[in-house]
Structure formats: structure tokens, C-alpha cells
Design a protein around this motif. Structure first.
Motif, PDB file in Angstrom:
ATOM      1  N   LYS A  76      87.116  -8.228 -44.802  1.00  0.00           N
ATOM      2  CA  LYS A  76      85.744  -8.673 -44.568  1.00  0.00           C
ATOM      3  C   LYS A  76      85.252  -8.215 -43.198  1.00  0.00           C
ATOM      4  CE  LYS A  76      82.109 -10.838 -45.815  1.00  0.00           C
ATOM      5  NZ  LYS A  76      81.300 -10.332 -46.914  1.00  0.00           N
ATOM      6  N   ALA A  77      86.095  -8.280 -42.182  1.00  0.00           N
ATOM      7  CA  ALA A  77      85.700  -7.826 -40.851  1.00  0.00           C
ATOM      8  C   ALA A  77      85.395  -6.333 -40.859  1.00  0.00           C
ATOM      9  CB  ALA A  77      86.811  -8.139 -39.844  1.00  0.00           C
ATOM     10  N   MET A  78      86.188  -5.554 -41.577  1.00  0.00           N
ATOM     11  CA  MET A  78      85.921  -4.118 -41.666  1.00  0.00           C
ATOM     12  C   MET A  78      84.616  -3.847 -42.396  1.00  0.00           C
ATOM     13  SD  MET A  78      89.702  -2.531 -42.340  1.00  0.00           S
ATOM     14  CE  MET A  78      89.077  -0.872 -42.454  1.00  0.00           C
ATOM     15  N   GLU A  79      84.328  -4.609 -43.435  1.00  0.00           N
ATOM     16  CA  GLU A  79      83.063  -4.445 -44.147  1.00  0.00           C
ATOM     17  C   GLU A  79      81.885  -4.756 -43.238  1.00  0.00           C
ATOM     18  OE1 GLU A  79      83.157  -6.940 -47.563  1.00  0.00           O
ATOM     19  OE2 GLU A  79      84.454  -5.592 -48.698  1.00  0.00           O
ATOM     20  N   MET A  80      82.025  -5.770 -42.392  1.00  0.00           N
ATOM     21  CA  MET A  80      80.926  -6.160 -41.513  1.00  0.00           C
ATOM     22  C   MET A  80      80.760  -5.167 -40.367  1.00  0.00           C
ATOM     23  SD  MET A  80      81.541 -10.265 -41.470  1.00  0.00           S
ATOM     24  CE  MET A  80      80.320 -10.581 -40.230  1.00  0.00           C
ATOM     25  N   CYS A  81      81.860  -4.649 -39.829  1.00  0.00           N
ATOM     26  CA  CYS A  81      81.783  -3.733 -38.687  1.00  0.00           C
ATOM     27  C   CYS A  81      81.401  -2.315 -39.097  1.00  0.00           C
ATOM     28  CB  CYS A  81      83.115  -3.699 -37.955  1.00  0.00           C
ATOM     29  SG  CYS A  81      83.501  -5.243 -37.129  1.00  0.00           S
ATOM     30  N   PHE A  82      81.841  -1.889 -40.257  1.00  0.00           N
ATOM     31  CA  PHE A  82      81.592  -0.522 -40.703  1.00  0.00           C
ATOM     32  C   PHE A  82      80.849  -0.544 -42.036  1.00  0.00           C
ATOM     33  CE2 PHE A  82      85.695  -0.547 -38.439  1.00  0.00           C
ATOM     34  CZ  PHE A  82      85.323   0.205 -37.339  1.00  0.00           C
ATOM     35  N   PRO A  83      79.525  -0.694 -42.002  1.00  0.00           N
ATOM     36  CA  PRO A  83      78.792  -0.711 -43.267  1.00  0.00           C
ATOM     37  C   PRO A  83      78.901   0.639 -43.964  1.00  0.00           C
ATOM     38  CG  PRO A  83      77.284  -0.614 -41.414  1.00  0.00           C
ATOM     39  CD  PRO A  83      78.652  -0.790 -40.848  1.00  0.00           C
ATOM     40  N   PRO A  84      78.807   0.648 -45.290  1.00  0.00           N
ATOM     41  CA  PRO A  84      78.940   1.919 -46.008  1.00  0.00           C
ATOM     42  C   PRO A  84      77.801   2.867 -45.664  1.00  0.00           C
ATOM     43  CG  PRO A  84      78.286   0.169 -47.494  1.00  0.00           C
ATOM     44  CD  PRO A  84      78.583  -0.468 -46.175  1.00  0.00           C
TER      45      PRO A  84
END
Length: 92
Positions: A76-84
Motif C-alpha cells: 500500500k505504501a508503494m502504491e501511494m508513493c509511486f502512482p502508476p
């Protein structure tokens, strides 16, 4: 440009329906092996004491909860920090 090749292996499927379909396919392909596996599991469930089964399940479950929650949090943190990145239409 760089063309992406398809993955060499099929993507993993961990859904309940996928596992159920794989079990049915296995039973159709190798019925004797499937019958032996089911009979073995049934015999173990019948012979082993319930307390042992519940204790083992609880210990394994408790050991897996912390890593599962940690991996979900990191995802979840990676999804929030690095949006597609926005997808570009393919060139024709």
C-alpha cells in the motif's frame, strides 16, 4: 521503441475458484492419485487429536499474520508513493 514480450510463464492464480478448478482438473487427469490424497487427508483428520490440529493451525496462523500485514502495508505504501504512470496508446 522497446517492445514488451509476454511473460514466459502464466501468471499465478490464487483465487479460490482457480484452486478449485485446478483440483477438479487434477481429479479428472489422475483419479487414483486424487483418491489416495483424499483418503490420506481424511485418515489423518480422523486419527489425529483435535487439540493437536487446532494448536498447529493456531501457531501457523499466528506466525503468518505479522508478515502478511507487513507485506500488505509495504504494498500500500508503494502504491501511494509511486502512482502508476499514465498509459500511452500503442503506436500503429
Amino acid at each position: 521503441m522497446n517492445e514488451q514480450s509476454p511473460p514466459a510463464t502464466a501468471p499465478l492464480n490464487f483465487s479460490v475458484r482457480g484452486v478449485w478448478d485446478e483440483m477438479k482438473d487434477f481429479a479428472h487427469r489422475e483419479p487414483l492419485t486424487a483418491i489416495a490424497a483424499v483418503a490420506t487427508v481424511g485418515l489423518l483428520l480422523k486419527l489425529l487429536p483435535n487439540r493437536w490440529l487446532v494448536t498447529t493451525g493456531s501457531v501457523v496462523g499466528a506466525a503468518l499474520v505479522r508478515p502478511a500485514i507487513l507485506s500488505l502495508a509495504v504494498t500500500k505504501a508503494m502504491e501511494m508513493c509511486f502512482p502508476p504512470a499514465p498509459q500511452q496508446p500503442p503506436e500503429s
